[in-house]
Design a protein around this motif. Structure first.
Motif, mmCIF file in Angstrom:
data_model
loop_
_atom_site.group_PDB
_atom_site.id
_atom_site.type_symbol
_atom_site.label_atom_id
_atom_site.label_comp_id
_atom_site.label_asym_id
_atom_site.label_seq_id
_atom_site.Cartn_x
_atom_site.Cartn_y
_atom_site.Cartn_z
ATOM 1 N N LEU A 40 -84.436 -84.062 -103.023
ATOM 2 C CA LEU A 40 -84.491 -83.534 -104.390
ATOM 3 C C LEU A 40 -84.254 -82.032 -104.430
ATOM 4 C CD1 LEU A 40 -85.499 -86.376 -105.102
ATOM 5 C CD2 LEU A 40 -87.208 -85.322 -106.580
ATOM 6 N N HIS A 41 -84.878 -81.304 -103.508
ATOM 7 C CA HIS A 41 -84.705 -79.850 -103.495
ATOM 8 C C HIS A 41 -83.268 -79.475 -103.159
ATOM 9 C CE1 HIS A 41 -89.278 -79.561 -102.549
ATOM 10 N NE2 HIS A 41 -89.041 -79.799 -103.827
ATOM 11 N N GLY A 42 -82.679 -80.194 -102.226
ATOM 12 C CA GLY A 42 -81.288 -79.923 -101.878
ATOM 13 C C GLY A 42 -80.350 -80.238 -103.017
ATOM 14 N N ALA A 44 -81.093 -80.162 -106.277
ATOM 15 C CA ALA A 44 -81.268 -79.147 -107.320
ATOM 16 C C ALA A 44 -80.434 -77.906 -107.021
ATOM 17 C CB ALA A 44 -82.736 -78.794 -107.455
ATOM 18 N N ASP A 45 -80.387 -77.513 -105.742
ATOM 19 C CA ASP A 45 -79.585 -76.353 -105.364
ATOM 20 C C ASP A 45 -78.106 -76.624 -105.601
ATOM 21 O OD1 ASP A 45 -81.853 -74.984 -104.615
ATOM 22 O OD2 ASP A 45 -81.683 -75.462 -102.479
ATOM 23 N N GLN A 46 -77.643 -77.825 -105.243
ATOM 24 C CA GLN A 46 -76.228 -78.157 -105.441
ATOM 25 C C GLN A 46 -75.885 -78.246 -106.922
ATOM 26 O OE1 GLN A 46 -74.378 -81.197 -103.189
ATOM 27 N NE2 GLN A 46 -75.322 -80.587 -101.236
ATOM 28 N N ALA A 47 -76.802 -78.755 -107.742
ATOM 29 C CA ALA A 47 -76.554 -78.841 -109.189
ATOM 30 C C ALA A 47 -76.364 -77.461 -109.784
ATOM 31 C CB ALA A 47 -77.713 -79.565 -109.864
ATOM 32 N N LEU A 48 -77.167 -76.486 -109.322
ATOM 33 C CA LEU A 48 -77.035 -75.118 -109.803
ATOM 34 C C LEU A 48 -75.668 -74.552 -109.426
ATOM 35 C CD1 LEU A 48 -78.342 -72.644 -111.145
ATOM 36 C CD2 LEU A 48 -79.254 -72.018 -108.900
ATOM 37 N N GLU A 49 -75.209 -74.837 -108.209
ATOM 38 C CA GLU A 49 -73.907 -74.346 -107.777
ATOM 39 C C GLU A 49 -72.782 -74.948 -108.585
ATOM 40 O OE1 GLU A 49 -73.678 -75.255 -103.657
ATOM 41 O OE2 GLU A 49 -75.245 -73.832 -103.054
ATOM 42 N N LEU A 53 -78.021 -76.706 -115.076
ATOM 43 C CA LEU A 53 -79.299 -75.989 -115.080
ATOM 44 C C LEU A 53 -80.381 -76.913 -114.523
ATOM 45 C CD1 LEU A 53 -81.101 -73.604 -115.814
ATOM 46 C CD2 LEU A 53 -81.353 -74.620 -118.100
ATOM 47 N N PRO A 54 -80.843 -76.663 -113.303
ATOM 48 C CA PRO A 54 -81.893 -77.522 -112.754
ATOM 49 C C PRO A 54 -83.269 -77.100 -113.251
ATOM 50 C CG PRO A 54 -81.177 -75.957 -111.104
ATOM 51 C CD PRO A 54 -80.349 -75.683 -112.317
ATOM 52 N N VAL A 133 -80.326 -80.762 -115.300
ATOM 53 C CA VAL A 133 -80.773 -81.677 -114.236
ATOM 54 C C VAL A 133 -82.287 -81.522 -114.145
ATOM 55 C CG1 VAL A 133 -80.709 -82.231 -111.790
ATOM 56 C CG2 VAL A 133 -78.602 -81.559 -112.962
ATOM 57 N N ILE A 134 -83.004 -82.533 -114.594
ATOM 58 C CA ILE A 134 -84.471 -82.492 -114.591
ATOM 59 C C ILE A 134 -84.961 -83.241 -113.346
ATOM 60 C CG2 ILE A 134 -86.548 -83.216 -115.813
ATOM 61 C CD1 ILE A 134 -84.975 -82.868 -118.417
ATOM 62 N N VAL A 135 -85.576 -82.484 -112.471
ATOM 63 C CA VAL A 135 -86.017 -83.031 -111.179
ATOM 64 C C VAL A 135 -87.538 -83.012 -111.126
ATOM 65 C CG1 VAL A 135 -85.953 -82.724 -108.685
ATOM 66 C CG2 VAL A 135 -83.915 -82.204 -110.051
ATOM 67 N N VAL A 136 -88.154 -84.175 -110.936
ATOM 68 C CA VAL A 136 -89.607 -84.266 -110.815
ATOM 69 C C VAL A 136 -89.936 -84.987 -109.502
ATOM 70 C CG1 VAL A 136 -91.767 -85.012 -111.849
ATOM 71 C CG2 VAL A 136 -89.859 -84.337 -113.320
ATOM 72 N N ASP A 137 -90.475 -84.225 -108.558
ATOM 73 C CA ASP A 137 -90.899 -84.796 -107.275
ATOM 74 C C ASP A 137 -92.310 -85.369 -107.440
ATOM 75 O OD1 ASP A 137 -90.789 -85.494 -104.640
ATOM 76 O OD2 ASP A 137 -91.215 -83.490 -103.874
ATOM 77 N N ASP A 138 -92.551 -86.503 -106.803
ATOM 78 C CA ASP A 138 -93.858 -87.174 -106.888
ATOM 79 C C ASP A 138 -94.247 -87.398 -108.352
ATOM 80 O OD1 ASP A 138 -94.156 -87.309 -104.172
ATOM 81 O OD2 ASP A 138 -95.374 -85.508 -104.006
ATOM 82 N N VAL A 139 -93.343 -88.020 -109.105
ATOM 83 C CA VAL A 139 -93.600 -88.230 -110.525
ATOM 84 C C VAL A 139 -94.773 -89.159 -110.765
ATOM 85 C CG1 VAL A 139 -92.063 -90.216 -110.816
ATOM 86 C CG2 VAL A 139 -92.388 -88.612 -112.726
ATOM 87 N N HIS A 140 -95.142 -89.943 -109.737
ATOM 88 C CA HIS A 140 -96.289 -90.844 -109.892
ATOM 89 C C HIS A 140 -97.587 -90.078 -110.053
ATOM 90 C CE1 HIS A 140 -95.789 -89.869 -105.680
ATOM 91 N NE2 HIS A 140 -97.035 -90.237 -105.428
#
Length: 911
Positions: A40-42, A44-49, A53-54, A133-140
């Protein structure tokens, strides 16, 4: 391509579609530590490039009750404009409204739908200007209100430039509620599944982190103990590089995996760490098997379990380490009760009782006793001892305590006979109270005898009373053992009535203990026979070192050894030593090492004899050896002295031994060894005293067979050194007349000493015969002694060439035996220029060299050089009578009886 790269490719494709106005949802799933956060973190970085907008957020168990907490994280990452300000206002309003409600009410009903709609509208408008790009880690772990908002948004992004990316672990309870029902059913929702590393993936990860060599060494084990879990792989690599075993880092990683997963897994993990079976673990926790099975599946998916059990004991220990002492004891106590009720094997139940240190339930003692019996059969001696100790602490019934204590004595005996001495007093007291009897009382008597407590053993046997079948069998075995090991005590053993004895004999006809002990006793009383050797080897072929067979094996090996069959005993003894080592039985290893030392000594392998005897004394202490210490100690003294290292063993020669040892077979063995030691140390009188006492004891017990101990040969040698030649010859004649010719080894030894009492011209014939017999007899050390004496005899009669021809052979044999004492003095003829290389001198000569007066020195030098008394008189201008007086004093000082025994080194000083 691995899962990470495949997952990233899939997400990039979904991003392209969402940028084009077709909203997408990605659910990234996988077990703990499969790399979801990293992906997910990787991404988000690629989406910004790529111009999107992450907006990132992370769910947390600690913030689960914070209303709209995850959504607040997302909004705070948006650009500062009127939309962001409006959104923050809405969040504050929604949070205030939620917190003013009843905390117990359902969140869905109390989050203002208008606020949710307004929040989503702001995000949708943001996407019109720039893809989101909405990224939510551990959404549970996201709060309920945020999950509702995200679910609401997910239904409205179908044609928006928004991509939602969520990560959730497999087997989590939240996957079956909101996310499954609201997200997974959306047609634009896509699953991205990550898995643990394969074996090749683990190898590649280890290679990247630590190099190719580390990958070769550790990759396979890292995969085996981690199941490919990246967190565990990294921790294992550090541990294996540091210590070679899973350790603290691995344990921490296991706990980290559990804390990052569903909290409901921890109790199940602890139950599995204790029990190892999912079904039983569920019953221990009082929950259904289906629930426990799901938890076990999650733990397996996380790489912690394999086949329902933790992959390594370190993982199970880490899981239980979080419990305090009382909690752990309670868990094992309940586990013991549960496994007992479900009919688990006794060792399983007993292990839980032992960990809980609890045996208070009515059924617990029986379980512990049965577990101890099974452990003893399977060589789990240490476990058996711990089971019995717990049972003994918990038992308050006198008779049962006595039975448990007797079993405990037998168990601890396997490790160290000195350990159970503390229980002997308790058993004796139980005997006096009437709580101990039968076979257990006989076992107690024998243990007391081992430690030299003769009076206590007699007292025990006087209280035996009526004997049952088991007690009769134990009494028969003990009587047989006493015949060969403690003949002085035999009269104190009760004799069963004839009808009982015959019944016992019939029932024990195949009992190897009796058969083997009887064979040893016969060998010591009657000497060797083919029948006894066959019996011994038959016993050995059918024996393993279980609880009852050690005596049988020991007696059979000694029967072969004491009947001139040391070569046949050696491979059997080696095999049983190896078996004893594999069974973790130090006491048995020690007893067998003592026998192996005796075998090596009789084969003339002095270094091996000393090594094995010392090992026997190191494996268990001399105190633990009890009266039997005489056997290894006697061999150690003989071997050490023969190697010329008697000064290294002076401490052992002076070591105190139990007084009761002189009432046993081990007494003569010790006296013989000490006598030989004294003889080599230049103390023939002390040697003679020990050897004569040895002979007296053997005669009193009717064990006076030369194959066991040829004490007369060594006593005769001591007499020769003291000048008592006629008495020495008489002893040798007795030896040869009393079965000494039956054994080639003893016959050769006797002829070697007899040669020292004969006239010079007759010695070579006797020594040639002695050397031939000893070569056939297999004792290389005694063979070397005979050769060196023969060399000296040849020089004495002027046959220097024949002496020289033997020198190399004798020297090689002495070196092979490690017999340094034989090379201390070269033969006299060689010092006078005789033929042949350097070799050692005769064995029967003085060792000490006290200071002689000048006059004595001159006479001694000429006498050693072969001059007659009259020739010495003429050379020194003194009378023949004066020469004779000087020689008398010289012989006394040098402990020799005639001029032929004078040290050849004196000849160098001849004038």
């Amino acid at each position: 391509m691995d899962d990470q790269r495949q997952g990233m490719a899939h997400l990039r494709k979904l991003l392209e579609e969402s940028v084009g106005g077709r909203g997408r949802i990605a659910m990234v799933t996988g077990a703990v530590a499969t790399g979801k956060s990293e992906l997910l973190h990787g991404f988000a970085d690629q989406a910004l490039e790529q111009g999107a907008l992450p907006l990132s957020a992370t769910g947390s168990r600690a913030e689960r009750d914070l209303p709209l907490g995850v959504l607040s994280q997302l909004v705070r990452n948006t650009p500062t404009d009127e939309h962001r300000t409006a959104t923050l206002d809405l969040l504050r309003e929604g949070s205030h409204a939620r917190m003013s409600r009843d905390p117990g009410a359902e969140s869905f009903e109390h989050v203002d739908v208008q606020i949710v709609d307004a929040l989503c509208t702001v995000l949708l408008k943001q996407s019109e200007r720039r893809p989101l790009v909405i990224v939510v880690d551990d959404v549970h772990h996201a709060d309920r209100a945020s999950q509702l908002c995200l679910s609401y948004l997910a239904r409205r992004v179908t044609y928006a430039r928004i991509m939602l990316v969520f990560s959730v672990p497999d087997h989590h309870a939240h996957l079956r509620t909101l996310l499954h029902t609201e997200m997974a059913r959306q047609p634009h929702c896509h699953a991205v599944r990550l898995a643990h590393l394969s074996a090749e993936g683990v190898a590649a990860r280890v290679r990247r982190r630590a190099g190719a060599q580390a990958a070769d060494l550790f990759a396979a084990r890292c995969h085996e103990l981690s199941g490919g879990n990246r967190l565990l792989v990294d921790a294992l690599l550090e541990d294996l590089q540091a210590t070679g075993e899973p350790g603290e880092r691995y344990a921490d990683a296991v706990l980290a995996c559990l804390h990052r997963a569903d909290p409901g897994l921890l109790p199940v993990a602890r139950a599995l760490a204790v029990l190892g079976e999912p079904g039983t673990a569920g019953r221990l926790l009082g929950q259904g098997e289906a629930t426990t099975a799901r938890a076990a599946q999650a733990l397996t998916g996380a790489g912690l379990l394999a086949g329902g059990r933790f992959r390594h004991e370190a993982a199970a220990s880490a899981v239980l380490a979080g419990l305090d002492g009382a909690e752990l004891v309670d868990l094992h106590r309940r586990a013991a009760e549960l496994t007992y009720q479900e009919g688990a094997p006794a060792p399983v139940v007993a292990t839980h009782l032992l960990t809980a240190s609890h045996a208070g339930d009515p059924w617990a003692l029986s379980v512990l006793e049965e577990a101890a019996r099974q452990a003893l059969r399977d060589d789990g001696v240490e476990s058996a001892i711990e089971y019995l100790k717990l049972a003994l602490r918990a038992c308050d019934d006198g008779r049962r305590r006595a039975r448990i204590a007797t079993t405990l004595v037998r168990a601890t005996w396997r490790i160290d006979p000195g350990t159970p001495t503390g229980h002997l007093a308790e058993l004796t007291e139980a005997l006096h109270k009437g709580d101990l009897g039968g076979a257990d009382a006989i076992v107690l008597a024998r243990a007391l005898l081992w430690h030299g407590h003769v009076a206590d053993a007699k007292d025990v046997l006087s209280r035996l009373g009526e004997l049952d079948r088991e007690a009769l069998a134990e009494l028969a075995a003990t009587r047989a053992w006493c015949r060969g090991s403690w003949p002085a005590f035999l009269p104190h053993l009760p004799e069963p009535p004839a009808e009982q004895a015959s019944a016992t004999a019939r029932s024990l006809g195949a009992d190897r203990r009796l058969e083997s002990a009887d064979a040893l006793a016969s060998a010591l009383r009657e000497g060797p026979s083919a029948e006894l050797a066959q019996t011994a080897e038959r016993v050995l072929r059918g024996s393993r070192l279980d609880e009852m067979s050690m005596d049988a094996v020991e007696c059979a090996l000694l029967t072969l050894t004491f009947t001139d069959r040391a070569d046949r005993a050696a491979p059997w003894c080696d095999a049983f030593v190896t078996e004893a080592a594999g069974r973790h039985a130090p006491s048995r290893q020690a007893r067998l090492s003592a026998i192996r030392a005796e075998i090596a000594l009789r084969r003339g392998d002095l270094a091996a004899a000393a090594r094995d005897a010392q090992r026997a004394l190191d494996l268990i202490s001399p105190d633990s050896w009890g009266v039997a210490v005489g056997a290894p100690l006697g061999v150690l003294l003989m071997a050490g002295a023969a190697m010329g290292r008697h000064l290294d063993y002076v401490r052992q020669a002076a070591q105190p031994v139990p007084e009761a040892m002189l009432e046993t077979r081990f007494g003569p063995q010790y006296l013989y060894g000490r006598g030989r030691f004294a003889l080599v140390s230049g103390q023939p009188r002390q040697a003679l005293r020990d050897l004569r006492l040895c002979g007296e004891l053997m005669g009193a017990w009717r064990m006076d067979v030369p194959e066991f101990i040829p004490w007369r040969v060594d006593a005769a040698e001591a007499l020769v050194r003291l000048g008592e030649v006629e008495e020495a010859r008489a002893l040798i004649d007795q030896q040869l007349a009393g079965g000494g010719k039956r054994s080639r080894r003893v016959y050769g030894m006797a002829l070697r000493v007899l040669a020292a009492t004969a006239e010079r011209r007759h010695r070579a014939v006797l020594l040639r015969r002695a050397a031939d017999l000893l070569q056939i007899g297999g004792d290389r050390y005694e063979h070397a002694r005979a050769l060196f004496d023969l060399i000296d005899a040849y020089h004495a009669i002027g046959e220097h060439r024949r002496a020289g021809m033997l020198a190399g052979r004798a020297r090689a044999l002495a070196t092979e035996c490690h017999a340094g004492a034989l090379a201390d003095t070269a033969p006299r003829g060689q010092r006078n220029g005789g033929a042949g290389g350097q070799a050692a001198g005769p064995v029967i000569k003085a060792v000490a060299s006290p200071v002689l007066s000048d006059a004595e020195q001159r006479v001694a030098a000429l006498a050693a050089d072969g001059y007659s008394n009259r020739e010495i008189s003429g050379k020194l201008f003194i009378t023949v009578s004066t020469v004779e007086q000087h020689l008398t004093r010289i012989y006394r000082k040098l402990n020799v009886s005639r001029r032929d025994d004078l040290p050849p080194s004196l000849a160098d000083r001849a004038v």
